[in-house]
Design a protein around this motif. Structure first.
Motif, PDB file in Angstrom:
ATOM      1  N   ASP A 137       4.312  -1.716   1.587  1.00 42.82           N
ATOM      2  CA  ASP A 137       3.878  -0.356   1.256  1.00 42.82           C
ATOM      3  C   ASP A 137       4.928   0.381   0.420  1.00 42.82           C
ATOM      4  OD1 ASP A 137       1.594  -0.730   2.692  1.00 42.82           O
ATOM      5  OD2 ASP A 137       2.248   0.374   4.465  1.00 42.82           O
ATOM      6  N   MET A 138       6.194   0.175   0.762  1.00 42.67           N
ATOM      7  CA  MET A 138       7.268   0.939   0.115  1.00 42.67           C
ATOM      8  C   MET A 138       7.728   0.323  -1.201  1.00 42.67           C
ATOM      9  SD  MET A 138       7.339   3.317   2.276  1.00 42.67           S
ATOM     10  CE  MET A 138       8.668   4.352   1.716  1.00 42.67           C
ATOM     11  N   HIS A 139       7.788  -1.019  -1.263  1.00 44.64           N
ATOM     12  CA  HIS A 139       8.375  -1.677  -2.435  1.00 44.64           C
ATOM     13  C   HIS A 139       7.383  -2.527  -3.225  1.00 44.64           C
ATOM     14  CE1 HIS A 139      12.650  -0.987  -1.306  1.00 44.64           C
ATOM     15  NE2 HIS A 139      12.193  -1.063  -0.079  1.00 44.64           N
ATOM     16  N   GLY A 140       6.264  -2.887  -2.623  1.00 45.81           N
ATOM     17  CA  GLY A 140       5.373  -3.840  -3.269  1.00 45.81           C
ATOM     18  C   GLY A 140       5.877  -5.268  -3.156  1.00 45.81           C
ATOM     19  N   CYS A 167       1.306   3.287   4.518  1.00 44.86           N
ATOM     20  CA  CYS A 167       0.578   3.848   3.395  1.00 44.86           C
ATOM     21  C   CYS A 167      -0.886   4.091   3.756  1.00 44.86           C
ATOM     22  CB  CYS A 167       0.673   2.895   2.209  1.00 44.86           C
ATOM     23  SG  CYS A 167      -0.197   3.502   0.771  1.00 44.86           S
ATOM     24  N   HIS A 168      -1.379   5.301   3.480  1.00 47.23           N
ATOM     25  CA  HIS A 168      -2.784   5.609   3.710  1.00 47.23           C
ATOM     26  C   HIS A 168      -3.540   5.705   2.384  1.00 47.23           C
ATOM     27  CE1 HIS A 168      -2.228   7.386   8.036  1.00 47.23           C
ATOM     28  NE2 HIS A 168      -1.538   6.292   7.846  1.00 47.23           N
ATOM     29  N   GLY A 169      -2.938   5.221   1.325  1.00 45.02           N
ATOM     30  CA  GLY A 169      -3.648   5.147   0.054  1.00 45.02           C
ATOM     31  C   GLY A 169      -3.381   6.264  -0.938  1.00 45.02           C
ATOM     32  N   PHE A 170      -2.528   7.232  -0.556  1.00 45.39           N
ATOM     33  CA  PHE A 170      -2.292   8.356  -1.472  1.00 45.39           C
ATOM     34  C   PHE A 170      -1.179   8.075  -2.479  1.00 45.39           C
ATOM     35  CE2 PHE A 170      -4.174  10.444   2.219  1.00 45.39           C
ATOM     36  CZ  PHE A 170      -5.140  11.223   1.618  1.00 45.39           C
ATOM     37  N   TRP A 171      -0.384   7.044  -2.219  1.00 47.43           N
ATOM     38  CA  TRP A 171       0.731   6.735  -3.108  1.00 47.43           C
ATOM     39  C   TRP A 171       0.954   5.231  -3.062  1.00 47.43           C
ATOM     40  CZ3 TRP A 171       3.594   4.716   0.771  1.00 47.43           C
ATOM     41  CH2 TRP A 171       3.556   5.351   2.021  1.00 47.43           C
TER      42      TRP A 171
END
Lengths: 163, 492
Positions: B91-94, B107-111
């Motif tokens: 979620d943070m780095h991909g 992550c809830h999809g906003f970023w």
């Protein structure tokens, strides 16, 4: 049972008088609400420090319920929304929905520096924060402090009623 | 595992670092009975890395692994608690992991990928619901709770699968409080970072502040004075006692014994008021700072007297709790985590100790001031709410003893040292009231390049899902409270 009563007697009454408010604000006050105010608390993303101090309001020293102010489980039962912040992106919709579920008239009190303006998390642009409570819903009273002490929160609640 | 040839980082905590052998080191750590504390990612000009912090009998080992081909080997088969941490690294780095559970976590999809070099990518949330695992069958229904809960609590979502009153399954969905703490750390100066570290989880503000200060001091190669070290110990033990008092009161209340809440909250309030008069802040926020302490105190005698009063009151209340049939009926066998399950899932901190998972940094890896205090660890074999209550009582008495000893041994001296503008890696590792807090830090010329805080709640949230299975719905608040996990410290 004997020991429980003994402990209660040993402690005596700890409750302190409620803090005085700015007299210029006194329009109706608690009398107007017939000593009954229902508060719904929403944590919109705080560090939980403010929650600890809101909890303290219910201890025998401050005895919030003794003055007719109580926390309720549903926004539909509430006259006031007590919100701690900053508002995270993930709590924005839930905060709005909670506010919308309240009947009018309704009051909103933003607790703490983060509730006012997002505090340290929003000192620079932050992808995950919306900022203070007022950036999402209208706010009546803001209580500064990190976290504000119980007495300050109580004063803020009382001044919202009187404003 | 042999620590020979590995580099020990500076600072008071016994922490070593190593590179490579991602899977091999994880396996040998498990085989030696070690535990996984934290996983996090980082990115430099050289590429993407993942880091793992393990605890072995000799101390902590932080392993760095270069990510090749966009992903890294899955650790959740070795340490189940790795799963949510791996999902969060994505979620943070991909940075992808080779584990099975690919669902987002924080992550809830906003970023999208906020910590990735080259900046944040925008995103629009998908209209599909988070795929909870569902139980199907006759009479099974679902209860959805949160994120806004009915009380003065932090937000999170719980999805219960229920037959009648019996809980078949709980699944958590967290991340609602994610407020970009790791990103906010980037580019902060050392004093700015200290303020943010104190606000990762408000109830553990001393633990996080100390972990942060320890990490900065390790990176800069400075040692604080004995007086400052002991004052830190006093503050940390006071935080532990204050939190345990609040929990014991709330646990009584959740079982319908409001007398307990009233009594314990009076003791706690007295304590917070003394914190205010002695240290200037009720929760002792911003008290522990890199280089030493921001506050000192003179009247040690007053605090010793206070600890004696608390001890006698808590002793009376413990007897009342233990003898109260109604209360014990709710506590005993409720929310049970068998020691074997606790060990397999990596249950840590206070809840771990209540399931015979004996680990406490203050005992196993004691550094100053704990190395001179001979701390005794509170453990229990029960694994139920009653065991977690019992461990809390024991820890209060032990912490009060430690506070008295530390005040008696407090030497005269300076409490602050100047910090040079420095560069380097440091880590701080502190036993907070909930369990071990870790803060890993990279500094470049006095500015934070990357900071990763870890809360013990990461380990314990997944175990809560097992603890409630087979219990009834009304016991959930009681079980949840007996763990008292942090949402803010987890969601970051």
């Amino acid at each position: 049972m004997y020991r429980i009563i003994r402990e209660i007697l040993k402690y005596g009454i700890k409750t302190e008088p409620a803090p005085a408010c700015d007299p210029s604000l006194k329009v109706g006050g608690m009398e107007m609400l017939e000593k009954s105010l229902a508060i719904r608390h929403v944590d919109a993303g705080s560090c939980n420090g403010c929650e600890l101090e809101i909890h303290a309001l219910n201890n025998p020293y401050y005895l919030l319920e003794g003055s007719g102010i109580q926390f309720v489980a549903s926004p539909r039962h509430a006259d006031m929304l007590l919100v701690t912040g900053p508002v995270s992106r993930h709590m924005e919709a839930a905060l709005k929905a909670t506010y919308d579920a309240m009947s009018e008239p309704r009051l909103v009190v933003a607790v703490g520096d983060c509730g006012r303006n997002g505090g340290i998390y929003c000192s620079r642009r932050n992808y995950a924060c919306c900022g203070g409570i007022s950036s999402v819903i209208p706010v009546d009273v803001e209580i500064p402090g990190c976290p504000p002490e119980p007495e300050a929160i109580l004063k803020g609640i009382l001044s919202a009623i009187r404003s | 595992m042999d620590f020979e040839g590995m580099e020990r980082i500076r600072g008071i905590a016994p922490i070593w670092k190593a590179e490579g052998d991602w899977l091999e080191r994880a396996e040998s750590c498990r085989d030696e009975g070690g535990r996984l504390v934290s996983l996090w990612g980082s990115e430099t000009e050289e590429g993407a890395f993942v880091h793992a912090a393990y605890v072995l009998s000799k101390g902590m080992l932080i392993v760095k692994h270069r990510v090749e081909g966009g992903s890294y080997p899955d650790l959740s088969g070795i340490f189940p608690c790795a799963s949510r941490m791996q999902r969060s690294i994505f979620d943070m780095h991909g940075i992808d992991h080779q584990g099975r559970d690919k669902r987002p976590w924080l992550c809830h999809g906003f970023w999208k990928f906020p910590l990735r070099k080259g900046g944040l990518q925008g995103a629009t949330p998908s209209s599909e619901d988070y795929p909870f695992v569902r139980v199907e069958g006759e009479g099974v229904h679902e209860i959805a709770v949160g994120p806004v809960h009915a009380g003065i609590i932090e937000p999170g979502h719980f999805r219960f699968q229920v037959v009648g009153e019996k809980l078949l399954r709980l699944e958590e969905r967290l991340g609602y409080k994610h407020k970009g703490i790791e990103k906010a750390f980037e580019g902060m100066t050392i004093p700015e970072g200290a303020r943010l570290a104190a606000r990762i989880s408000g109830d553990s503000t001393v633990a996080y502040s100390w972990a942060y200060a320890m990490a900065v001091e390790a990176a800069c190669g400075i040692t604080v004075s004995s007086r400052a070290g002991l004052l830190r110990g006093i503050a940390l033990e006071r935080e532990r006692v204050a939190n345990h008092l609040a929990d014991l009161g709330a646990l009584g209340n959740d079982a319908g014994f409001s007398f307990g809440l009233a009594q314990f909250s009076v003791i706690r309030e007295d304590m917070l008021r003394i914190n205010k008069s002695v240290f200037g802040h009720r929760l002792m926020m911003d008290l522990v700072v890199p280089g030493g302490m921001s506050g000192d105190f003179e009247e040690g005698g007053k605090m010793i007297e206070e600890t004696n009063i608390i001890e006698s009151k808590v002793r009376d209340l413990r007897e009342i709790y233990m003898d109260h049939t109604g209360l014990q009926d709710r506590f005993l066998t409720t929310g049970k985590v068998e020691p074997a399950l606790a060990a397999a899932l990596g249950l840590t901190g206070l809840a771990g100790r209540a399931s015979r998972n004996a680990a406490d940094i203050r005992v196993d890896h004691a550094y100053f001031p704990y190395d001179m205090l001979d701390v005794s660890m509170a453990t229990h074999y029960g694994g139920d709410v009653a065991a977690r209550v019992s461990v809390r009582f024991d820890e209060i008495f032990e912490s009060l003893r430690l506070i008295r000893m530390m005040i008696e041994r407090l030497p005269e001296g300076e409490i602050m040292q100047n910090l040079p503008a420095c560069s380097g890696f440091g880590a701080g590792w502190v036993e907070g009231f909930r369990g071990e807090v870790l803060l890993a830090l990279e500094i470049e010329n006095g500015v934070i390049r990357r900071a990763h805080p870890h809360d013990p709640s990461w380990q314990n949230w997944p175990v809560l899902e097992f603890a409630v299975t087979g219990n009834i719905v009304p016991d959930f608040p009681l079980i949840n409270k007996s763990f008292n996990l942090s949402y803010s410290g987890h969601d970051l």
